[in-house]
Design an enzyme around this catalytic site. Sequence first.
Site, PDB file in Angstrom:
ATOM      1  N   ASP A  17     -11.574   6.354  53.757  1.00 14.10           N
ATOM      2  CA  ASP A  17     -10.674   5.329  54.277  1.00 14.10           C
ATOM      3  C   ASP A  17      -9.401   5.320  53.441  1.00 14.10           C
ATOM      4  OD1 ASP A  17      -9.874   3.382  56.081  1.00 14.10           O
ATOM      5  OD2 ASP A  17     -10.832   1.736  54.999  1.00 14.10           O
ATOM      6  N   GLY A  18      -8.334   4.887  54.074  1.00 12.37           N
ATOM      7  CA  GLY A  18      -7.055   4.719  53.405  1.00 12.37           C
ATOM      8  C   GLY A  18      -6.550   3.312  53.641  1.00 12.37           C
TER       9      GLY A  18
ATOM     10  N   GLU B  53      -5.060   7.974  54.479  1.00 14.22           N
ATOM     11  CA  GLU B  53      -6.218   8.415  55.268  1.00 14.22           C
ATOM     12  C   GLU B  53      -6.433   9.919  55.076  1.00 14.22           C
ATOM     13  OE1 GLU B  53      -8.332   6.513  56.854  1.00 14.22           O
ATOM     14  OE2 GLU B  53      -7.257   4.696  57.450  1.00 14.22           O
TER      15      GLU B  53
ATOM     16  N   ASP C  16     -12.430   5.863  60.006  1.00 11.70           N
ATOM     17  CA  ASP C  16     -11.977   4.921  61.033  1.00 11.70           C
ATOM     18  C   ASP C  16     -10.560   5.248  61.495  1.00 11.70           C
ATOM     19  OD1 ASP C  16     -10.340   3.975  58.973  1.00 11.70           O
ATOM     20  OD2 ASP C  16     -11.383   2.058  58.767  1.00 11.70           O
TER      21      ASP C  16
ATOM     22  N   HIS D  53     -13.663  -1.856  59.629  1.00 13.88           N
ATOM     23  CA  HIS D  53     -13.864  -3.282  59.323  1.00 13.88           C
ATOM     24  C   HIS D  53     -14.973  -3.875  60.186  1.00 13.88           C
ATOM     25  CE1 HIS D  53     -10.194  -2.830  57.021  1.00 13.88           C
ATOM     26  NE2 HIS D  53      -9.668  -2.271  58.082  1.00 13.88           N
TER      27      HIS D  53
ATOM     28  N   ASP E 258     -13.168   1.152  52.218  1.00 11.09           N
ATOM     29  CA  ASP E 258     -12.033   0.236  52.368  1.00 11.09           C
ATOM     30  C   ASP E 258     -11.834  -0.559  51.077  1.00 11.09           C
ATOM     31  OD1 ASP E 258      -9.976  -1.185  54.029  1.00 11.09           O
ATOM     32  OD2 ASP E 258     -11.310  -2.883  53.619  1.00 11.09           O
TER      33      ASP E 258
END
Length: 151
Positions: A14-15, A52, A74, A129, A139
């Site tokens: 994740d970024g 990302e 995501d 999320h 995250d």
Amino acid sequence: MAENRLTPVTIYTDGACSGNPGPGGWGAILMAGGKKKELSGGEAHTTNNRMELMAVIKSLEALNRPCHADIYSDSAYVVNAFNQNWIANWQRNNWKNSAKAPVANVDLWQKLLELTSTHDVVFHKVKGHADNEFNNRCDELAVSESSKFSR
């Protein structure tokens, strides 16, 4: 002759970015052979998409031999670039997108292409999320890294 099997590894990435552009971070979890490793990093001035991409790049760079990597992200930007052949089209069009404009983050896409030629990589889209513990942890790592530059 025995089949040469690649080590399977599961990677979540994740970024995050505070402002876009702004201070950013990335996080990743690598799981293989019953072990789990967390990676993270960040930059003072970047974009969410760059973070990302960096999460995936740093994850693949951390592998010490060619592997079969299932990457869960995501980021539709990252996943669709491979699963919908955007990246092949960009290459064919001399790194121009469908609007004939230069592809953003071409430096990172080229690095990622180099890494995906070393490993057998399958990209999977996950809902961000939501209830995925590994995506949520990535995250947290990314936001934590981003906050180091916001002070």
